[in-house]
Design a protein around this motif. Structure first.
Motif, mmCIF file in Angstrom:
data_model
loop_
_atom_site.group_PDB
_atom_site.id
_atom_site.type_symbol
_atom_site.label_atom_id
_atom_site.label_comp_id
_atom_site.label_asym_id
_atom_site.label_seq_id
_atom_site.Cartn_x
_atom_site.Cartn_y
_atom_site.Cartn_z
ATOM 1 N N PHE A 175 1.185 -1.273 -0.433
ATOM 2 C CA PHE A 175 -0.234 -0.381 0.492
ATOM 3 C C PHE A 175 1.390 1.334 0.308
ATOM 4 N N GLY A 176 1.989 1.502 0.821
ATOM 5 C CA GLY A 176 2.926 2.272 1.194
ATOM 6 C C GLY A 176 3.373 2.514 -0.244
ATOM 7 N N VAL A 177 4.041 1.691 -1.297
ATOM 8 C CA VAL A 177 4.283 1.911 -2.724
ATOM 9 C C VAL A 177 3.891 1.156 -3.346
ATOM 10 N N GLY A 178 3.023 0.272 -3.766
ATOM 11 C CA GLY A 178 2.278 0.750 -4.868
ATOM 12 C C GLY A 178 0.943 1.373 -5.099
ATOM 13 N N MET A 179 0.144 1.209 -4.317
ATOM 14 C CA MET A 179 -0.995 2.395 -3.851
ATOM 15 C C MET A 179 -0.379 3.813 -4.029
ATOM 16 N N VAL A 180 0.263 3.942 -3.542
ATOM 17 C CA VAL A 180 0.990 5.198 -4.441
ATOM 18 C C VAL A 180 1.640 5.429 -5.387
ATOM 19 N N ASN A 181 2.445 4.567 -6.355
ATOM 20 C CA ASN A 181 2.686 5.034 -7.634
ATOM 21 C C ASN A 181 1.856 4.726 -8.809
ATOM 22 N N VAL A 182 1.154 4.090 -7.867
ATOM 23 C CA VAL A 182 -0.807 3.609 -9.126
ATOM 24 C C VAL A 182 -1.338 5.457 -8.838
ATOM 25 N N SER A 183 -1.255 5.775 -7.415
ATOM 26 C CA SER A 183 -2.097 6.328 -7.758
ATOM 27 C C SER A 183 -1.425 8.287 -8.188
ATOM 28 N N TYR A 184 0.075 7.928 -8.351
ATOM 29 C CA TYR A 184 0.541 9.027 -8.817
ATOM 30 C C TYR A 184 0.961 8.862 -10.729
ATOM 31 N N ARG A 185 0.486 7.789 -10.898
ATOM 32 C CA ARG A 185 0.090 7.253 -12.210
ATOM 33 C C ARG A 185 -1.095 8.164 -12.696
ATOM 34 N N GLU A 186 -1.727 7.553 -12.179
ATOM 35 C CA GLU A 186 -3.830 7.843 -12.208
ATOM 36 C C GLU A 186 -3.150 10.114 -12.500
ATOM 37 N N LYS A 187 -2.518 10.375 -11.376
ATOM 38 C CA LYS A 187 -2.990 12.049 -11.410
ATOM 39 C C LYS A 187 -2.117 12.564 -11.978
ATOM 40 N N GLY A 188 -1.276 11.936 -12.903
ATOM 41 C CA GLY A 188 -0.463 12.037 -14.064
ATOM 42 C C GLY A 188 1.103 12.617 -13.097
ATOM 43 N N LYS A 189 1.068 12.384 -12.603
ATOM 44 C CA LYS A 189 2.259 13.059 -11.507
ATOM 45 C C LYS A 189 3.726 12.592 -12.405
ATOM 46 N N PHE A 190 3.557 11.229 -12.681
ATOM 47 C CA PHE A 190 4.756 10.870 -13.293
ATOM 48 C C PHE A 190 5.032 11.417 -15.230
#
Length: 351
Positions: A175-190
């Motif tokens: 959750f601390g790694v996987g969920m955060v990275n999915v959230s970053y990708r979903e919000k366009g941060k990547f």
């Protein structure tokens, strides 16, 4: 210098998330205090038997209730009306009441685990009472509480603490790694990061170092609480303990990155991650062993990385043992780590 700035920024962002702070630090400590206090005197809580008293209760009923009180059973004496009301509310696991030919034990089918334990205690007390009536004294088999490594410990918290350490690592990875990275990708941060001068490896390494810091602080707090509240501590080598903890951290962080590559939204990732999280949490021995489970299930859960990892951690922490007998299990954890890392590298996308 860039890596240090990225690391400090990750720490600053994390410190502002009060919900994450609670679930990562306070909640595991509350779990340890709660379960450790409830089961403090042993592996199971005291069994309670309601004894119905009143005019209908015979001398045999009263004698059996008195015999139960001499054992590890809490006897709650109530009159028939109070006992019946308590039974109807579903608060009674086992009720000892007068019968036409002697005492009868009624067991609540919804509380079968506690009721069966109470039934066994009642039968033992009844047999001991009959032996005493014949003028003899029953000889009980001595019972000694100790861990598999022959370290005498009657505290369930000693079993629970390594389980919670493993659960923290798994939660941080999934959750601390996987969920955060999915959230970053979903919000366009990547996508925005890709056009900045910040090297991608610094961004990812900053995340990894921050999660490692959180894990170290979590583990230190849990170990300190275990020693202060329950008098339990590491019985083995701190070097081996650190090595096993490092392997577990790498495994679950790699799993988090790998699973994140299979989801485009946080909702989708929640479903994917829970498919791994819940089986490992309930079937890997975090809170209890699977002695009562079917044999096939006991063998099946061994392939999950948390199960062999916890066995190795408990061997070191609780019994002061080495890694002999755990190399195969740790090799399985290492295989999960390598496979997850390869999947994460192959499938990782910035957008």
């Amino acid at each position: 210098m860039l890596l240090l700035r990225q690391y400090l920024m990750e720490c600053k962002l994390y410190s502002r998330d009060r919900v994450a702070l609670f679930w990562n630090f306070a909640f595991p400590m509350l779990m340890l205090m709660g379960f450790g206090t409830i089961f403090r005197s042993g592996s199971m809580p005291a069994v309670t038997v309601v004894a119905v008293s009143g005019t209908a209760a015979s001398q045999a009923d009263q004698g059996l209730a008195a015999a139960l009180e001499r054992g590890p059973v809490k006897v709650l004496r109530l009159d028939a009306r109070e006992a019946d009301a308590r039974w109807r509310r579903g608060e009674t696991a086992a009720q000892l009441e007068p019968g036409p030919e002697g005492p009868v034990l009624r067991v609540n089918s919804y509380l079968a685990a506690q009721g069966q334990a109470a039934a066994q205690a009642v039968q033992e007390a009844n047999l001991a009472l009959q032996i005493r009536r014949d003028g003899r004294e029953p000889r009980l088999v001595p019972v000694r509480m100790e861990s598999p490594g022959h370290a005498r410990s009657t505290n369930y918290a000693a079993f629970l603490l390594p389980g919670l350490l493993g659960l923290n690592l798994m939660s941080m990875g999934l959750f601390g790694v996987g969920m955060v990275n999915v959230s970053y990708r979903e919000k366009g941060k990547f996508r925005r990061l890709a056009v900045t001068p910040l090297p991608k490896w610094i961004f990812l390494l900053g995340q990894v170092l921050h999660r490692l810091t959180v894990t170290l602080v979590q583990s230190a707090l849990m170990l300190a609480l275990g020693r202060a509240a329950f008098g339990i501590g590491n019985q083995g080598s701190y070097l081996l303990l650190g090595a096993v903890m490092a392997l577990g951290t790498a495994c679950f962080m790699a799993m988090g990155f790998a699973l994140a590559s299979f989801a485009q939204t946080t909702e989708g990732y929640a479903a994917v991650s829970n498919a791994f999280f819940f089986p490992m949490m309930f079937l890997s021995g975090v809170y209890f062993t699977l002695d009562a489970a079917p044999r096939w299930m006991q063998h099946a859960v061994v392939v999950l990385p948390l199960s062999p990892w916890l066995k190795a951690l408990r061997a070191i922490f609780n019994d002061g043992a080495g890694l002999a007998g755990h190399w195969a299990g740790l090799a399985l954890v290492a295989a999960w780590t390598a496979a997850s890392f390869l999947v994460a590298v192959k499938r990782f996308k910035w957008a």
